[in-house]
Design a protein around this motif. Structure first.
Motif, short mmCIF file in Angstrom:
data_model
loop_
_atom_site.label_atom_id
_atom_site.label_comp_id
_atom_site.label_asym_id
_atom_site.label_seq_id
_atom_site.Cartn_x
_atom_site.Cartn_y
_atom_site.Cartn_z
N PRO A 254 0.79 -1.23 0.00
CA PRO A 254 0.00 0.00 0.00
C PRO A 254 0.83 1.28 0.00
O PRO A 254 0.42 2.29 -0.60
CB PRO A 254 -0.84 -0.13 1.28
N ASP A 258 0.23 4.06 -2.74
CA ASP A 258 -0.05 5.46 -2.40
C ASP A 258 0.88 6.38 -3.18
O ASP A 258 0.44 7.44 -3.68
CB ASP A 258 0.13 5.69 -0.89
N TYR A 295 -8.39 -4.51 -8.07
CA TYR A 295 -7.10 -3.98 -8.50
C TYR A 295 -7.19 -3.50 -9.95
O TYR A 295 -6.68 -2.43 -10.28
CB TYR A 295 -6.01 -5.04 -8.36
N TRP A 298 -8.86 -0.24 -10.06
CA TRP A 298 -7.96 0.83 -9.61
C TRP A 298 -6.99 1.24 -10.71
O TRP A 298 -6.74 2.44 -10.91
CB TRP A 298 -7.20 0.37 -8.36
N GLN A 519 2.04 -10.02 1.75
CA GLN A 519 1.39 -8.79 1.32
C GLN A 519 0.00 -8.95 0.70
O GLN A 519 -0.69 -7.95 0.51
CB GLN A 519 2.30 -8.07 0.31
N THR A 522 -2.71 -7.55 2.91
CA THR A 522 -2.54 -6.10 3.06
C THR A 522 -3.01 -5.37 1.81
O THR A 522 -3.68 -4.33 1.89
CB THR A 522 -1.06 -5.77 3.32
N LEU A 523 -2.68 -5.92 0.65
CA LEU A 523 -3.13 -5.35 -0.61
C LEU A 523 -4.66 -5.40 -0.71
O LEU A 523 -5.31 -4.41 -1.10
CB LEU A 523 -2.49 -6.09 -1.79
N TRP A 526 -6.21 -2.75 1.46
CA TRP A 526 -6.04 -1.42 0.87
C TRP A 526 -7.07 -1.19 -0.24
O TRP A 526 -7.67 -0.12 -0.33
CB TRP A 526 -4.62 -1.29 0.33
N HIS A 531 -9.65 2.56 -2.50
CA HIS A 531 -8.63 3.25 -3.29
C HIS A 531 -8.86 3.01 -4.78
O HIS A 531 -9.35 1.99 -5.19
CB HIS A 531 -7.23 2.76 -2.89
#
Length: 531
Positions: A254, A258, A295, A298, A519, A522-523, A526, A531
């Motif tokens: 993340p 960002d 994803y 995004w 990860q 965590t991804l 996020w 996002h």
């Protein structure tokens, strides 16, 4: 290594003088990143390495000899100045013309000519493997400002620092006022006095230093808010260094994403390619079936402003850089973003292109042909194969031929492997073709199965060149299971000409698998936060 590294260093010189608008200096910064990627592996080697067999000698003609050799020369040139470096090279050639010389002779002459410690700098980078990671920490008081700088070896998989690994590093900082400050870091840690306390610092001015930079987490947003004040080479290095910290487990995905969001207005094609290469890697390796749709959404949102601004049709006076930017954005929206509108448009354009090869700007032909093949059916496969067979112009032939590796239907993947093994595909093209299949995330698993089934046939066709190419392409996998399979397969199918490549491939796959385990949740979190 000096011959090969020097040739790579020299190759952009004429281009920069002939056409500065091509910005070949950014290709140099990008080449540095590829060398740093190899040097991050535990299985890397020093530039100067002994070889005892013909196979070991052949393996020395690798990215370390060429890319790292050139990168170290570029760093030294930046450190001493172009004119001084040229004088040193001329003095070296004059002294050793019609004679043999060693690397020590080169940097001894450079030291004498430039008056700077080129000998200690170069020897530290040539005779030990790996690359340094430079950490920055600004310490300010009302009356003074100092940048504390420390070094350790960078590993793609974090390891305890070794006490004896120290480089003589020409560190150049870029400050907010546009000035730069440089000094040689000779020990594990040192300081660089500054005139004032900076709001932010870029640790690799112009991106030509051969080292990674470790920024503190709170420094990244400050630099990201000032991207327009960074040179393109510095933006390339910033993205590459932050991703390197993620790969090493020092920062999380993340944090990188960002930073990527701050690049929404990026319009330099080489910087964009640096960003989209990593975004493609994340989409391929770190997303799961559950997180992948968000994803891709995004990615579409991130690149939509660039796509709207660029459009699909180049203007008559458009620069080559802008055309390359458009091609990069379209390719990423198609492959990584799986944007249905982009893929549909590519399929429409490819039909026009098949009818009239001049209907599309040359800069878009490759991305459009490749994007149209994503998830496409047998009918388009037949059209590509027919065109590849019909044309004699090499660019067009290979554009359609290698695009066959982008199809993912299992029957078509098998057919492509049969084609690769047929006399229709030249021996020297077969390795490229196999690599393209293995890099197709939708066909990779089947391609690996077919590679093992047809290995003996491929070896008969290609010979020793198959080993390094196929083994390197297997680095596209990202699971401990695949790493184990690769290791076991090559125990019974040895590739003496690619032993180091095999070590690097297994290490890359295992490193990727470890990152994915750490990860992926965590991804996903996020992405869930909108996002």
């Amino acid at each position: 290594w000096l011959n090969e590294g020097f040739a790579n260093w020299m190759e952009t010189k004429a281009l920069k003088a002939w056409n500065p608008g091509w910005h070949s200096e950014l290709d140099e910064v990008s080449a540095n990143q590829e060398a740093l990627r190899l040097d991050a592996l535990a299985s890397t080697r020093a530039i100067r390495t002994k070889a005892n067999t013909p196979a070991e000698i052949n393996e020395l003609f690798d990215g370390i000899a060429y890319a790292k050799g050139a990168a170290v020369l570029r760093m030294v040139e930046t450190f001493v100045g172009e004119d001084a470096f040229r004088s040193g090279v001329n003095a070296y050639i004059a002294q050793f013309k019609y004679a043999n010389a060693r690397a020590e002779d080169f940097w001894t002459v450079m030291t004498r000519t430039t008056g700077k410690p080129v000998d200690t700098v170069m020897s530290s980078f040539v005779d030990q493997p790996g690359a340094p990671l430079v950490s920055l920490d600004a310490r300010c008081t009302p009356t003074s400002a100092v940048e504390t700088i420390a070094q350790e070896r960078y590993h793609a998989q974090r390891q305890p620092p070794a006490p004896d690994e120290t480089w003589q590093i020409p560190v150049c900082l870029r400050l907010p006022d546009g000035s730069s400050k440089c000094d040689v870091l000779e020990t594990k840690a040192g300081t660089m006095p500054l005139a004032a306390c900076p709001a932010w610092v870029v640790g690799n001015a112009n991106g030509l230093g051969y080292y990674r930079v470790a920024y503190k987490p709170d420094a990244i947003p400050k630099i990201g808010a000032n991207l327009d004040r960074l040179a393109p080479g510095e933006r390339i290095s910033l993205l590459s260094d932050e991703w390197a910290l993620v790969r090493a487990g020092r920062h999380d995905v993340p944090m990188y994403l960002d930073l990527a969001t701050a690049f929404t207005n990026e319009r330099n094609d080489v910087v964009m390619a640096t960003l989209t290469d990593t975004l493609g890697w994340i989409g391929d390796k770190l997303t799961t079936d559950a997180s992948r749709p968000k994803y891709r959404e995004w990615i579409q949102h991130l690149l939509a402003p660039a796509m709207i601004q660029l459009g699909w049709t180049p203007s008559p006076s458009e620069s080559a850089d802008r055309k390359a930017l458009r091609a990069e954005v379209i390719a990423t929206l198609g492959d990584t973003g799986r944007d249905p509108e982009v893929i549909a448009k590519a399929r429409m354009l490819v039909q026009e292109l098949l009818r009239n090869p001049a209907s599309l700007d040359p800069s878009l032909r490759g991305p459009v042909v490749a994007t149209a093949a994503i998830g496409a059916d047998r009918a388009l496969y037949e059209q590509y194969l027919a065109r590849a067979r019909a044309v004699s112009e090499p660019d067009e032939h290979y554009r359609y031929l290698y695009a066959l590796a982008r199809f993912s239907d299992p029957a078509l993947v098998r057919r492509t492997m049969d084609l690769i093994l047929s006399p229709e595909v030249r021996n020297q093209d077969a390795t490229v073709f196999v690599g393209a299949l293995l890099r197709n995330s939708d066909a990779r698993d089947l391609a690996w199965t077919l590679l093992r089934e047809r290995w003996n046939d491929l070896q008969k066709k290609v010979g020793a060149f198959l080993g390094a190419s196929a083994v390197g392409a297997l680095g596209s996998f990202c699971s401990t299971e695949r790493a184990a399979e690769i290791r076991e397969f090559f125990k019974s199918h040895p590739v003496p000409e690619a032993q180091r490549t095999l070590q690097q491939t297994i290490e890359e796959v295992e490193s990727c698998a470890a990152l994915a385990r750490a990860q992926d949740a965590t991804l996903a979190s996020w992405l869930e936060r909108g996002h």
